[in-house]
Design a protein around this motif. Structure first.
Motif, PDB file in Angstrom:
ATOM      1  N   PRO A 173      29.120  41.644  91.019  1.00  0.00           N
ATOM      2  CA  PRO A 173      28.522  42.540  90.032  1.00  0.00           C
ATOM      3  C   PRO A 173      28.693  42.026  88.610  1.00  0.00           C
ATOM      4  O   PRO A 173      29.578  41.204  88.315  1.00  0.00           O
ATOM      5  N   TYR A 174      27.848  42.510  87.708  1.00  0.00           N
ATOM      6  CA  TYR A 174      28.102  42.353  86.283  1.00  0.00           C
ATOM      7  C   TYR A 174      29.392  43.117  85.975  1.00  0.00           C
ATOM      8  O   TYR A 174      29.625  44.199  86.531  1.00  0.00           O
ATOM      9  N   HIS A 215      28.128  48.927  87.067  1.00  0.00           N
ATOM     10  CA  HIS A 215      27.603  47.883  87.944  1.00  0.00           C
ATOM     11  C   HIS A 215      28.523  47.659  89.142  1.00  0.00           C
ATOM     12  O   HIS A 215      28.052  47.447  90.260  1.00  0.00           O
ATOM     13  N   ASP A 248      24.269  40.964  91.317  1.00  0.00           N
ATOM     14  CA  ASP A 248      23.711  41.891  90.336  1.00  0.00           C
ATOM     15  C   ASP A 248      22.491  41.238  89.687  1.00  0.00           C
ATOM     16  O   ASP A 248      22.529  40.065  89.298  1.00  0.00           O
ATOM     17  N   ASN A 254      21.465  41.442  86.869  1.00  0.00           N
ATOM     18  CA  ASN A 254      21.759  41.005  85.508  1.00  0.00           C
ATOM     19  C   ASN A 254      22.515  39.677  85.476  1.00  0.00           C
ATOM     20  O   ASN A 254      22.819  39.175  84.396  1.00  0.00           O
ATOM     21  N   TRP A 313      19.697  45.634  92.046  1.00  0.00           N
ATOM     22  CA  TRP A 313      19.480  46.184  90.715  1.00  0.00           C
ATOM     23  C   TRP A 313      20.216  47.514  90.600  1.00  0.00           C
ATOM     24  O   TRP A 313      19.913  48.450  91.329  1.00  0.00           O
ATOM     25  N   PRO A 314      21.197  47.621  89.671  1.00  0.00           N
ATOM     26  CA  PRO A 314      22.053  48.808  89.623  1.00  0.00           C
ATOM     27  C   PRO A 314      21.497  49.955  88.781  1.00  0.00           C
ATOM     28  O   PRO A 314      22.116  51.009  88.704  1.00  0.00           O
ATOM     29  N   CYS A 320      17.525  48.260  95.243  1.00  0.00           N
ATOM     30  CA  CYS A 320      18.095  49.069  94.167  1.00  0.00           C
ATOM     31  C   CYS A 320      18.543  50.429  94.670  1.00  0.00           C
ATOM     32  O   CYS A 320      18.096  50.900  95.725  1.00  0.00           O
TER      33      CYS A 320
END
Length: 455
Positions: free
Chosen positions: A10-11, A16, A114, A116, A135-136, A216
Motif C-alpha cells: 500500500p501507499y 490506504h 496500490d 498510487n 485503487w483505495p 477497487c
C-alpha cells in the motif's frame, strides 16, 4: 500444486493500508498466502498500535522496506514523501522480492499494488510477476486521474495542475460534479507539492496500463456512472462487509474500545459520531467551534481526537470540555470505527468524507454531516450530498464552520427521516453486492480464480 503467494504493497497512509489489509484478509480465506509490505516507519506504527492484540497468522506476513526519508522527516509532506518513494523504494522492493523467492518454496506469483504506487507495478512487470492494481478511493477519482492530459489539453488546468479558472465540471453525465480548485492535486499543499503530485499522477497513469486487473473498494450501485465510463475498473467492495476479525493489523493508533461500552448505554439512533481520519488538522478556534456546536446540539456524541491534535491549548480546552459535557459526550483518541458505525445507538456520522469512512458509513446505513479537508474528500462529499442524498454539507463559506451551523445541520439531518430511509436503501444495495450472486461477489470470485490460475 503450490499455494498462490501474493505480495501486497500500500501507499504509506492510513486510508490506504486499511483497505489493502482488509483485502489481504479476504485473500487468505481462499487459501492464498500474503506478504504485506509497509514502509519501515509505517510498520513500526502498526506494531505499536497492535500492542500484541492481533495475531496476523501464518498466511499474512508483515514485512517492511525503507521509504527513503530520515527518522525526523515530516511524512505528512506529501510532495517530499512521494519523491522519496519513487527514488528509493523500487530497488528496495526488487531486493525484497529476490530475497523472498530465494528463501521460500512458494515464490511470489502476483503483486497487488496500490494504484498510487505505479513504480511497484513497473517492478512487477520487470520481474515477470503477474500484476494487479488496487485503487483505495472512489472510481471517480481514478477516472479524474486518467483524464489529466485531457484536462490540460482542453485548458481546464495548466500543465502544472493549476486550474485555469474556478469552475465546476463533470467527466460524464451523472458522475459527481467536481470543482477545479478542489481537484485532488490542487488542494494538498503548496505549488511545489502540486507539481510533484501532477508528475506522480502522470507516471502512475502510464504504470497502470501494465496492470492485468484494476480493482477497487466500491460497488456498481455506489458509482454506476463511473463504472459505465471506465468498465476496466472492477468493484469488489465493500470489503468491510464480510470482515469480522477482532483487530485489523493496519491501524496507526491503538483503538479505545471503552467507547463501545459507553455506546451501549445510549438510546438507539441518538449518538453523533465525529471522526476526521488520519490527516485532518484543526486550529484552536475551529476546534472550539466544533466542541460548542456538539454541546449545543443537546445530543450524545462520540468524538475521535487524535493525539497529534490533542495537545497544547487544544489539550487543556478538551480536558475541561469533556469534564463539562460528561457523560453526554465522550472523547477518544482512536475508535474501532466499523464497530462504532454498526452500533444501534449511532444516529449520524460527522465525517471528513475519506473513502474508507464513506464506504463504512454507507454500508451501515448511517447519514452524514460532511466536513471534507483535502484530496478526494470533496468528490466523496458530492456523492453523499448530491447523488446518494444521504447527508448534508456544513457551511465553509466564511472560512470557519460555526457552532451555529453545526447545531443547525445536526437538527436538520436528524429531523428529516428521508436521509435515514435513503441511507438504509444504500446499505442494502452495498450488502447485496457482496452476497452470493452479487456484482462485487462475482468480480471477487473471478479475481480469486485468476490468482489461483497464476500459480
Amino acid at each position: 500444486m503450490s499455494k498462490p503467494h501474493i505480495l501486497v504493497i500500500p501507499y504509506p497512509a492510513q486510508g490506504h493500508v486499511i483497505p489493502l489489509m482488509e483485502l489481504s484478509n479476504e485473500l487468505v480465506k481462499h487459501g492464498i498466502k500474503v506478504t504485506f509490505v509497509n514502509t519501515d516507519f509505517t510498520h513500526k506504527r502498526i506494531m505499536k498500535a497492535l500492542q500484541e492484540k492481533c495475531v496476523v497468522g501464518n498466511e499474512i506476513q508483515l514485512v517492511s522496506i525503507p521509504d527513503g526519508l530520515q527518522d525526523g522527516d515530516d511524512r505528512n509532506d506529501l510532495g517530499k514523501l512521494t519523491e522519496a518513494l519513487f527514488e528509493v523504494m523500487p530497488k528496495k522492493l526488487e531486493m525484497l522480492i529476490e530475497e523472498i523467492n530465494k528463501s521460500l518454496s512458494n515464490k511470489i506469483t502476483c503483486i497487488v499494488a496500490d494504484g498510487n504506487l505505479g513504480w511497484a507495478l513497473e517492478v512487477s512487470k520487470k520481474m515477470g510477476i503477474r500484476t494487479v492494481a488496487f485503487w483505495p478511493a472512489s472510481a471517480s477519482l481514478l477516472i479524474l486521474f486518467f483524464s489529466l492530459q485531457k484536462l490540460i489539453d482542453d485548458g481546464t488546468i495548466d500543465s502544472d495542475g493549476t486550474p485555469a479558472k474556478d469552475t465546476t465540471i463533470q467527466l460524464s453525465p451523472m458522475m459527481p460534479a467536481m470543482r477545479t480548485t478542489e481537484f485532488t492535486w490542487a488542494c494538498i499543499g503548496d505549488m511545489k507539492t502540486t507539481k510533484i503530485m501532477i508528475e506522480a499522477v502522470k507516471k502512475n497513469n502510464e504504470a497502470l496500463k501494465v496492470a492485468e486487473w484494476v480493482i477497487c473498494n466500491s460497488t456498481y450501485n455506489h458509482e454506476a456512472a463511473a463504472f459505465t465510463f471506465a468498465p476496466e475498473i472492477l468493484p469488489i467492495g465493500p470489503l468491510q462487509a464480510s470482515n469480522h476479525i477482532e483487530y485489523l493489523a493496519g491501524n496507526f493508533w491503538s483503538e479505545d474500545s471503552t467507547c463501545l461500552n459507553w455506546l451501549d448505554q445510549q438510546p438507539p439512533h441518538s449518538v453523533i459520531y465525529v471522526a476526521f481520519g488520519s490527516f485532518t488538522i484543526f486550529d484552536h478556534k475551529q476546534l472550539q467551534e466544533l466542541a460548542h456546536g456538539l454541546e449545543h446540539s443537546n445530543k450524545p456524541f462520540l468524538w475521535v481526537v487524535r493525539s497529534d491534535i490533542n495537545n497544547g491549548k487544544n489539550e487543556i480546552f478538551l480536558k475541561e470540555f469533556e469534564e463539562r459535557v460528561s457523560p453526554n459526550g465522550k472523547v477518544v483518541q482512536w475508535a474501532p470505527q466499523k464497530k462504532v458505525l454498526g452500533h444501534p445507538s449511532i444516529a449520524c456520522f460527522l465525517s471528513h468524507c475519506g473513502w474508507n469512512s464513506t464506504m463504512e458509513g454507507t454500508t451501515n446505513g448511517v447519514p452524514f454531516l460532511c466536513w471534507p479537508y483535502f484530496a478526494d474528500q470533496f468528490i466523496n462529499e458530492t456523492y453523499i450530498c448530491d447523488i446518494w442524498k444521504v447527508g448534508l454539507r456544513l457551511d465553509r463559506n466564511s472560512g470557519i464552520i460555526t457552532r451555529e451551523d453545526i447545531t443547525y445541520k445536526i437538527k436538520q439531518l436528524l429531523h428529516d427521516e428521508e436521509f435515514q430511509i435513503r441511507a438504509l436503501k444504500l446499505k442494502e444495495s452495498a450488502i447485496n453486492s457482496v452476497k452470493e450472486g452479487g456484482s462485487s461477489n462475482k468480480n471477487f470470485k473471478n479475481f480469486i480464480d485468476w490468482i489461483k490460475a497464476c500459480v
